[in-house]
Design an enzyme around this catalytic site. Structure first.
Site, PDB file in Angstrom:
ATOM      1  N   LEU A   1       0.811  -1.230   0.000  1.00 34.53           N
ATOM      2  CA  LEU A   1       0.000   0.000   0.000  1.00 34.53           C
ATOM      3  C   LEU A   1       0.841   1.274   0.000  1.00 34.53           C
ATOM      4  O   LEU A   1       0.526   2.253   0.656  1.00 34.53           O
ATOM      5  CB  LEU A   1      -1.000   0.014   1.174  1.00 34.53           C
TER       6      LEU A   1
ATOM      7  N   CYS B   1      -6.214  -6.430   2.179  1.00 38.14           N
ATOM      8  CA  CYS B   1      -4.864  -6.419   1.625  1.00 38.14           C
ATOM      9  C   CYS B   1      -3.982  -7.371   2.419  1.00 38.14           C
ATOM     10  O   CYS B   1      -3.863  -7.252   3.630  1.00 38.14           O
ATOM     11  CB  CYS B   1      -4.245  -5.029   1.651  1.00 38.14           C
TER      12      CYS B   1
ATOM     13  N   GLY C   1      -9.945 -11.647 -10.774  1.00 38.70           N
ATOM     14  CA  GLY C   1      -8.944 -12.683 -10.562  1.00 38.70           C
ATOM     15  C   GLY C   1      -8.548 -13.324 -11.888  1.00 38.70           C
ATOM     16  O   GLY C   1      -9.234 -14.196 -12.388  1.00 38.70           O
TER      17      GLY C   1
ATOM     18  N   GLY D   1      -7.352  -6.954 -13.665  1.00 39.79           N
ATOM     19  CA  GLY D   1      -6.296  -6.652 -12.700  1.00 39.79           C
ATOM     20  C   GLY D   1      -4.906  -6.777 -13.298  1.00 39.79           C
ATOM     21  O   GLY D   1      -4.461  -5.917 -14.066  1.00 39.79           O
TER      22      GLY D   1
END
Lengths: 320, 291
Positions: A78, A135, A247, A269
């Site tokens: 992050l 996360c 995914g 993604g």
């Protein structure tokens, strides 16, 4: 705020309306500026920039990513400049793109989530908030999203604070995702994003060291698509909440697999890293396939998988 | 401290980058485990400048999955027009092994140009220090600095000074020396070193740099190679007060700033911060980095 003409690609996820179901996943699209050379943002259903935290975070030491068979591990941690900098530096640009903007936020406790939501609620041009309660690379992150009571509480607290539609992004690293999804729904989430990365590890045995600077990380890419499909399917059967599938999507067939398994929208993604124009192309391809399937709109295809549902949603499929 | 209110577009975030399919034109063995690949992709060739890179991956399949960064070796022409790019690579992993089997006519994906590239060469003496496969960015640098070729659109203007260009090039052993004939074409001075003494100076390339700095201090040093070598080169330059630029090879997933993998420690007012080497570099002034 909704964009684009009403079309057969438009989808509704409770309070969130999208021009089409193709989104790009947080953490794989930078702050959109990075992708400008490769993609026409107006084609997309929406963009979800990299997770924002209340204060700046340095992130994890490199190496932060490593490729694995048909996938990659990451432990970015992050890395971001914090909410103030996000609002000042990135939000004006994001809101100028002509597509829905969903801000992904992460706090270390409920108060942080609430404070961020309150601040972002001032921007009525935003389309939604996505709560990163999953996360794997931050202490506390997984713990939050692995506990149904905490998940419900944080979603409810955010819902009570702001007007924006809320998406909860959930982790696959639990025994029972439907239970967490049900908790998010009970807290008032408009949708759930399934799935965040699968915890994994790469080892350099000769040096007796993990490859990633952080030791472990999150697996993404085509390697996790079967895991994501399984979870989307299980949650779709068990919980009445719109699902955003994510995914390993890298083709229209992948998109369709998620849609028929129960996803109302999807996020592209890892493929953004190696095929940065993909998400835009998928929208055009989706338009054609919906036409070819002879349905009125893409929403009519959601959850149309006709296989019998697993006999028990709350057990490992392999053990049934 | 994090930057606030400044930014917006880092120097290497290329709005003119393109993603395209390129055709393999030729594959040439340069040295042991080392090849030069020529790709037809005129739109990348027109835009790229020395020290920039691009990402390459197979056009299909998901294993290998991600692109890999490669530095520009040179551009090439067909029928008098810019037609594509050359890059050199060392076979080290899954993608480069597969790449070494690519044949003329094969289609691959490429995106670029990426990154900031080397600054235009200074007037005065320029020393380029390359280690291993790290010599490859310097062909384009030396071709531009010697006036043999111009790069970019519009083409960058520089003052040519071939007689003031030196390449110091170190490898493990002579069978890894790659592209010497290409470098010799434009009349620069080349000095070699090998770890095993099989060619040139027996020892490290940094020992050659010590001699060069002592005899004729350069206006700048450009360096690319293994991390310990770059560290040693930047120390020597700092001591001699010679500006030094390093081209970093950080592992990266996308090449255009989206993944935040390739971070390096860059000095800030009150310490350091991680910065993405793909969009803030890959070329950094050595004294900006925490090495």
């Amino acid at each position: 705020m909704s964009y684009g003409p009403v079309s057969r690609l438009a989808v509704q996820l409770n309070r969130l309306r999208l021009a089409n179901p193709i989104l790009v996943a947080s953490g794989t699209f930078g702050y959109a500026r990075e992708m400008a050379a490769y993609i026409d943002f107006r084609q997309l259903g929406g963009v979800i920039p990299k997770t924002v935290t209340p204060l700046p975070r340095l992130g994890n030491p490199p190496p932060r990513t490593v490729e694995t068979p048909s996938g990659m591990l990451n432990s970015i941690g992050l890395d971001n400049d914090g909410l103030d900098a996000f609002i000042e530096k990135h939000l004006p640009y994001l809101l100028s793109l002509g597509t829905a903007v969903i801000v992904n936020i992460a706090g270390k406790d409920e108060d942080e989530f609430v404070a961020m939501a309150k601040r972002l609620d001032e921007f009525e041009e935003l389309s939604a908030l996505e709560l990163n309660v999953s996360c794997p690379n931050v202490t506390g992150g997984v713990d939050y999203g692995t506990d149904p009571a905490k998940t419900e509480a944080v979603v409810r607290a955010v819902r009570d604070t702001c007007e924006l539609p809320i998406i909860a992004k959930l982790t696959p690293n639990v025994a029972n995702v439907p239970e967490i999804a049900a908790a998010a729904a009970a807290g008032g989430a408009d949708a759930v994003s399934l799935i965040n990365t699968v915890q994994g590890m790469a080892v350099d045995w000769r040096r007796r060291r993990p490859v990633l600077g952080n030791g472990i990380g999150g697996l993404s890419g085509p390697a996790i698509k079967p895991v994501a499909l399984r979870i989307v399917w299980q949650v779709a059967k068990a919980v009445k909440i719109p699902i955003i599938g994510v995914g390993g999507i890298q083709s229209l067939d992948d998109v369709m697999e998620f849609i028929v398994a129960g996803a109302t929208a999807v996020q592209i993604g890892t493929a953004n890293f190696y095929d940065p124009g993909l998400a835009g192309r998928l929208v055009a391809e989706l338009e054609r396939i919906v036409e070819g399937e002879g349905v009125e709109c893409v929403a009519d295809l959601v959850g149309t998988l006709s296989l019998p549902s697993p006999s028990c949603h709350f057990q490992d499929v392999a053990s049934i | 401290m994090k930057l606030m209110g400044l930014i917006s577009t880092p120097p290497g975030m290329r709005t003119d980058a393109i993603e395209t399919t390129a055709t393999v034109v030729e594959q040439v063995r340069m040295a042991r485990d080392t090849y030069r690949l020529r790709l037809r992709c005129p739109d990348v060739a027109k835009r790229i400048v020395p020290g920039q890179f691009f990402m390459v991956r197979p056009s299909t399949g998901s294993d290998p999955l991600l692109g890999r960064p490669f530095a520009l070796y040179d551009v090439f022409e067909e029928n008098g027009a810019l037609a594509g790019i050359d890059f050199g690579y060392l076979v080290v992993g899954k993608l480069t092994s597969e790449m070494s089997r690519w044949q003329p006519g094969d289609m691959v994906r490429i995106w670029g140009p990426l990154g900031n590239g080397f600054p235009t060469p200074p007037p005065g003496r320029l020393i380029m220090v390359g280690g291993g496969i790290g010599q490859t960015p310097f062909l384009a640098v030396s071709r531009e600095a010697s006036g043999a070729r111009r790069y970019g659109r519009p083409a960058r203007t520089i003052s040519a000074n071939a007689e003031r260009l030196t390449l110091l090039y170190g490898v493990r052993s002579r069978e890894y020396l790659a592209g010497l004939d290409d470098f010799r074409r434009d009349g620069l001075t080349i000095r070699l070193s090998t770890d095993d003494g099989s060619e040139g100076h027996h020892g490290y390339v940094t020992e050659l740099l010590d001699e060069e700095i002592a005899s004729d201090p350069p206006a700048a040093v450009y360096c690319c190679g293994p991390e310990p070598m770059m560290h040693a080169v930047s120390e020597r330059c700092e001591r001699a007060c010679v500006p030094c630029w390093l081209s970093l090879e950080s592992p990266m997933a996308c090449g255009f700033g989206a993944c935040f993998s390739c971070v390096v420690k860059v000095k800030t007012g009150d310490g350091w911060d991680y910065r993405r080497s793909c969009v803030e570099g890959p070329v950094f002034r050595a004294d900006e980095l925490v090495l």
